[in-house]
Design a protein around this motif. Structure first.
Motif, short mmCIF file in Angstrom:
data_model
loop_
_atom_site.label_atom_id
_atom_site.label_comp_id
_atom_site.label_asym_id
_atom_site.label_seq_id
_atom_site.Cartn_x
_atom_site.Cartn_y
_atom_site.Cartn_z
N TYR A 1 6.81 -19.77 21.42
CA TYR A 1 6.53 -18.18 21.20
C TYR A 1 6.28 -17.36 21.95
O TYR A 1 6.15 -17.60 22.56
N ASN A 2 6.81 -16.06 21.37
CA ASN A 2 6.56 -15.11 21.45
C ASN A 2 5.62 -13.76 20.88
O ASN A 2 5.90 -13.73 19.49
N ARG A 3 4.61 -13.07 20.79
CA ARG A 3 4.27 -12.01 20.03
C ARG A 3 5.06 -10.87 19.93
O ARG A 3 5.55 -11.00 19.07
N TYR B 1 9.49 -12.03 19.65
CA TYR B 1 9.87 -12.90 18.62
C TYR B 1 9.62 -13.97 17.37
O TYR B 1 10.09 -14.35 17.36
N GLY B 2 8.01 -14.07 18.57
CA GLY B 2 7.53 -15.15 17.11
C GLY B 2 7.72 -16.31 17.94
O GLY B 2 8.21 -16.69 19.36
N HIS C 1 12.07 -14.83 14.89
CA HIS C 1 11.33 -15.44 13.56
C HIS C 1 11.09 -16.68 13.47
O HIS C 1 11.25 -16.54 12.03
N GLY D 1 6.12 -13.12 14.13
CA GLY D 1 6.09 -12.35 15.35
C GLY D 1 6.16 -11.39 15.02
O GLY D 1 5.51 -10.57 13.35
#
Length: 294
Positions: A126-128, A130-131, A148, A173
């Motif tokens: 998980y990335n802020r 990219y989700g 996403h 994201g």
């Protein structure tokens, strides 16, 4: 291996029937690819082992620049990431005064997502921005990022086949509306996905040998609102003959104004507005970039 037929929402039966006929023509190819996949990743592959990291979204300390560079493909077609018609809603290029490093493909949350090419899963996390996302690295060194997502089915270090379901689309994201954000990169360099893949009905890879120049690793040379004119370089000579327009940009700082920036670079406010598709009253946000000129 996951089925290549499943889709999680209702689709016109006549559309499915036509789609199955297209898929059936490639079943023998997929079975051969399953064998080839095992061969590709059972031996020492420098592309696979270079900066292989399951914890970092971007494993390369800095993009390894050696432009132009060549990417070789064993396939002539790819698997569509969605079974529905591929509708690109935003392209690789300059968007809202910042680079958009991939393309956005329309979908509905829950739609199945498929691996475009066979490869090995390098990152699931998980990335802020990219989700929920998945990164698959392929035997030619190319990495594809799917962002996403609402669900991730595969795990790090899994081998996946072209067309295999790897997750479900979503809106996680920093995303406005459900869509698939797809990025292609090579050794840390983002490449315009449409330079490599034709996102039309036939799912064609543009060539078995593609030379990538600065033009296709520079989002500020493109607009996210329109498709770029694609002319693929298939030889080193063609790549070196491609003329690349250099673009000067300015990173907005606190206190900047259009008049101050225009005076600094010897241009006009009107020229800045035209190049960036903004108005004189547009609020300048620190950290974003303005195109100064070509």
């Amino acid at each position: 291996m996951s089925t290549i037929y499943g889709q999680d929402r209702a689709i016109d039966p006549m559309y499915i029937h036509g789609l199955e006929e297209k898929i059936n023509t490639h079943l023998d190819f997929l079975s051969k690819e399953e064998f080839n996949l095992m061969v590709d990743y059972s031996s020492v592959n420098p592309f696979i082992n270079e900066y292989w990291d399951n914890d970092k979204l971007k494993p390369y300390p800095i993009p390894i620049k050696n432009v132009p560079f060549e990417i070789d493909f064993k396939d002539s077609i790819y698997a569509s990431p969605v079974l529905i018609d591929k509708v690109v809603t935003s392209r690789y290029g300059w968007r809202n005064r910042r680079p958009h490093n991939g393309i956005d493909i329309d979908l509905v949350t829950g739609d199945s997502l498929r691996a475009i090419l066979s490869g090995k899963v390098r990152y699931v996390g998980y990335n802020r921005g990219y989700g929920k996302c998945i990164i698959v690295r392929h035997s030619n060194g190319l990495e594809l990022l799917y962002a996403h997502l609402s669900n991730q089915i595969v795990k790090e270090n899994d081998l996946v086949l072209k067309g295999q379901i790897i997750g479900n689309g979503g809106v996680t994201g920093n995303a406005r509306g459900s869509h698939l954000h797809l990025e292609t990169s090579f050794k840390g360099n983002f490449i315009n996905p449409e330079y490599l893949f034709d996102f039309g009905e036939k799912n064609k890879i543009r060539s078995d040998k593609i030379w990538v120049t600065n033009k296709w690793t520079s989002p500020h040379l493109h607009s996210s609102k329109r498709k770029s004119d694609i002319q693929v370089a298939t030889t080193f000579k063609e790549a070196t003959n491609q003329k690349v327009v250099q673009v000067k940009t300015h990173r907005i700082r606190r206190g900047d104004s259009l008049s101050r920036i225009a005076n600094k670079y010897g241009t006009s406010i009107s020229a800045l507005c035209k190049a960036n598709k903004i108005r004189r009253t547009t609020i300048l946000k620190p950290g974003k970039r303005l195109i100064i000129g070509f």
